[in-house]
Design a protein around this motif. Sequence first.
Motif, PDB file in Angstrom:
ATOM      1  N   LEU A 101      -8.184  -0.576   2.655  1.00  0.00           N
ATOM      2  CA  LEU A 101      -9.299  -0.396   3.359  1.00  0.00           C
ATOM      3  C   LEU A 101     -10.046   1.052   3.016  1.00  0.00           C
ATOM      4  O   LEU A 101     -11.278   1.159   2.989  1.00  0.00           O
ATOM      5  N   LEU A 102      -9.330   1.831   2.556  1.00  0.00           N
ATOM      6  CA  LEU A 102     -10.049   3.233   1.945  1.00  0.00           C
ATOM      7  C   LEU A 102     -10.819   2.765   0.686  1.00  0.00           C
ATOM      8  O   LEU A 102     -11.945   3.343   0.774  1.00  0.00           O
ATOM      9  N   LYS A 103     -10.350   1.959  -0.346  1.00  0.00           N
ATOM     10  CA  LYS A 103     -11.117   1.364  -1.361  1.00  0.00           C
ATOM     11  C   LYS A 103     -12.503   0.895  -0.912  1.00  0.00           C
ATOM     12  O   LYS A 103     -13.592   1.171  -1.396  1.00  0.00           O
ATOM     13  N   LEU A 104     -12.563  -0.012   0.232  1.00  0.00           N
ATOM     14  CA  LEU A 104     -13.519  -0.785   0.701  1.00  0.00           C
ATOM     15  C   LEU A 104     -14.678   0.273   1.427  1.00  0.00           C
ATOM     16  O   LEU A 104     -15.674   0.083   1.086  1.00  0.00           O
ATOM     17  N   LYS A 105     -13.934   1.059   1.828  1.00  0.00           N
ATOM     18  CA  LYS A 105     -14.817   2.225   2.641  1.00  0.00           C
ATOM     19  C   LYS A 105     -15.524   3.095   1.673  1.00  0.00           C
ATOM     20  O   LYS A 105     -16.819   3.256   1.706  1.00  0.00           O
ATOM     21  N   ASN A 106     -14.980   3.314   0.553  1.00  0.00           N
ATOM     22  CA  ASN A 106     -15.311   4.370  -0.519  1.00  0.00           C
ATOM     23  C   ASN A 106     -16.247   3.279  -1.148  1.00  0.00           C
ATOM     24  O   ASN A 106     -17.453   3.881  -1.617  1.00  0.00           O
ATOM     25  N   LYS A 107     -16.267   2.337  -1.665  1.00  0.00           N
ATOM     26  CA  LYS A 107     -17.320   1.208  -2.161  1.00  0.00           C
ATOM     27  C   LYS A 107     -18.421   1.016  -1.397  1.00  0.00           C
ATOM     28  O   LYS A 107     -19.629   1.303  -1.704  1.00  0.00           O
ATOM     29  N   ARG A 108     -18.405   0.989  -0.149  1.00  0.00           N
ATOM     30  CA  ARG A 108     -19.515   0.964   0.865  1.00  0.00           C
ATOM     31  C   ARG A 108     -20.330   2.177   0.949  1.00  0.00           C
ATOM     32  O   ARG A 108     -21.528   2.083   1.061  1.00  0.00           O
ATOM     33  N   LYS A 109     -19.658   3.277   0.863  1.00  0.00           N
ATOM     34  CA  LYS A 109     -20.131   4.558   0.957  1.00  0.00           C
ATOM     35  C   LYS A 109     -20.964   4.811  -0.372  1.00  0.00           C
ATOM     36  O   LYS A 109     -22.069   5.381  -0.279  1.00  0.00           O
ATOM     37  N   ALA A 110     -20.309   4.262  -1.551  1.00  0.00           N
ATOM     38  CA  ALA A 110     -20.986   4.501  -2.830  1.00  0.00           C
ATOM     39  C   ALA A 110     -22.573   3.618  -2.785  1.00  0.00           C
ATOM     40  O   ALA A 110     -23.253   4.051  -3.189  1.00  0.00           O
ATOM     41  N   LEU A 111     -22.234   2.325  -2.157  1.00  0.00           N
ATOM     42  CA  LEU A 111     -23.407   1.723  -2.154  1.00  0.00           C
ATOM     43  C   LEU A 111     -24.604   2.175  -1.101  1.00  0.00           C
ATOM     44  O   LEU A 111     -25.584   1.917  -1.544  1.00  0.00           O
TER      45      LEU A 111
ATOM     46  N   LYS B 196      12.928  -5.963   7.017  1.00  0.00           N
ATOM     47  CA  LYS B 196      11.573  -6.401   7.522  1.00  0.00           C
ATOM     48  C   LYS B 196      10.713  -5.024   7.652  1.00  0.00           C
ATOM     49  O   LYS B 196       9.750  -5.141   7.602  1.00  0.00           O
ATOM     50  N   ALA B 197      11.471  -4.296   8.212  1.00  0.00           N
ATOM     51  CA  ALA B 197      10.533  -2.731   8.544  1.00  0.00           C
ATOM     52  C   ALA B 197      10.105  -2.098   7.173  1.00  0.00           C
ATOM     53  O   ALA B 197       8.932  -1.880   7.216  1.00  0.00           O
ATOM     54  N   LEU B 198      10.848  -2.108   5.955  1.00  0.00           N
ATOM     55  CA  LEU B 198      10.306  -1.653   4.812  1.00  0.00           C
ATOM     56  C   LEU B 198       9.067  -2.745   4.409  1.00  0.00           C
ATOM     57  O   LEU B 198       8.208  -2.169   3.837  1.00  0.00           O
ATOM     58  N   GLN B 199       9.257  -4.096   4.442  1.00  0.00           N
ATOM     59  CA  GLN B 199       8.176  -5.007   4.038  1.00  0.00           C
ATOM     60  C   GLN B 199       6.870  -4.597   4.924  1.00  0.00           C
ATOM     61  O   GLN B 199       5.964  -4.602   4.478  1.00  0.00           O
ATOM     62  N   GLN B 200       7.233  -4.365   6.214  1.00  0.00           N
ATOM     63  CA  GLN B 200       6.031  -4.061   7.044  1.00  0.00           C
ATOM     64  C   GLN B 200       5.293  -2.948   6.640  1.00  0.00           C
ATOM     65  O   GLN B 200       4.133  -2.651   6.774  1.00  0.00           O
ATOM     66  N   ASN B 201       6.151  -1.734   6.511  1.00  0.00           N
ATOM     67  CA  ASN B 201       5.694  -0.523   6.173  1.00  0.00           C
ATOM     68  C   ASN B 201       5.022  -0.763   4.709  1.00  0.00           C
ATOM     69  O   ASN B 201       3.870  -0.048   4.620  1.00  0.00           O
ATOM     70  N   THR B 202       5.233  -1.585   3.805  1.00  0.00           N
ATOM     71  CA  THR B 202       4.711  -1.614   2.408  1.00  0.00           C
ATOM     72  C   THR B 202       3.250  -2.446   2.767  1.00  0.00           C
ATOM     73  O   THR B 202       2.266  -1.820   2.132  1.00  0.00           O
ATOM     74  N   LEU B 203       3.363  -3.429   3.727  1.00  0.00           N
ATOM     75  CA  LEU B 203       2.210  -4.105   4.016  1.00  0.00           C
ATOM     76  C   LEU B 203       0.910  -3.235   4.448  1.00  0.00           C
ATOM     77  O   LEU B 203       0.067  -3.359   4.253  1.00  0.00           O
ATOM     78  N   THR B 204       1.637  -2.468   5.364  1.00  0.00           N
ATOM     79  CA  THR B 204       0.599  -1.540   6.108  1.00  0.00           C
ATOM     80  C   THR B 204       0.048  -0.400   4.803  1.00  0.00           C
ATOM     81  O   THR B 204      -1.095  -0.208   5.103  1.00  0.00           O
ATOM     82  N   LYS B 205       0.949   0.069   4.183  1.00  0.00           N
ATOM     83  CA  LYS B 205       0.369   1.069   3.133  1.00  0.00           C
ATOM     84  C   LYS B 205      -0.659   0.148   2.302  1.00  0.00           C
ATOM     85  O   LYS B 205      -1.882   1.009   1.986  1.00  0.00           O
ATOM     86  N   ARG B 206      -0.366  -0.952   2.004  1.00  0.00           N
ATOM     87  CA  ARG B 206      -1.392  -1.610   1.110  1.00  0.00           C
ATOM     88  C   ARG B 206      -2.642  -1.893   1.924  1.00  0.00           C
ATOM     89  O   ARG B 206      -3.811  -1.706   1.384  1.00  0.00           O
ATOM     90  N   SER B 207      -2.383  -2.394   3.147  1.00  0.00           N
ATOM     91  CA  SER B 207      -3.809  -2.448   3.786  1.00  0.00           C
ATOM     92  C   SER B 207      -4.699  -1.251   4.049  1.00  0.00           C
ATOM     93  O   SER B 207      -5.762  -1.240   3.976  1.00  0.00           O
TER      94      SER B 207
END
Length: 83
Positions: A69-79, A54-65
């Motif tokens: 968020l970084l991709k979305l932030k970079n996309k907004r910055k580019a726009l 469960k901890a491993l899954q939570q860690n993976t989900l956190t990394k993905r999120s």
Amino acid sequence: MCSSPKPKTKAKGKKSGGGSILANISSESRSRFSERANAAQDRRDEMKAAHKQKALQQNTLTKRSILQLLKLKNKRKALAIGY
């Protein structure tokens, strides 16, 4: 060197015959005890493995999120800049 205080009277009580706890019970009781102890250890091991998974899954989900968020932030910055 300081010594620990000693009682003035002897302590009353029943002395044990020595040996381990399991040595004083019948072989049938000893085998039932060992079976229950082994089952309890298996449950503890399963719970530990499930908690680790469960901890491993939570860690993976956190990394993905975080990556999303970084991709979305970079996309907004580019726009905002106008690219």
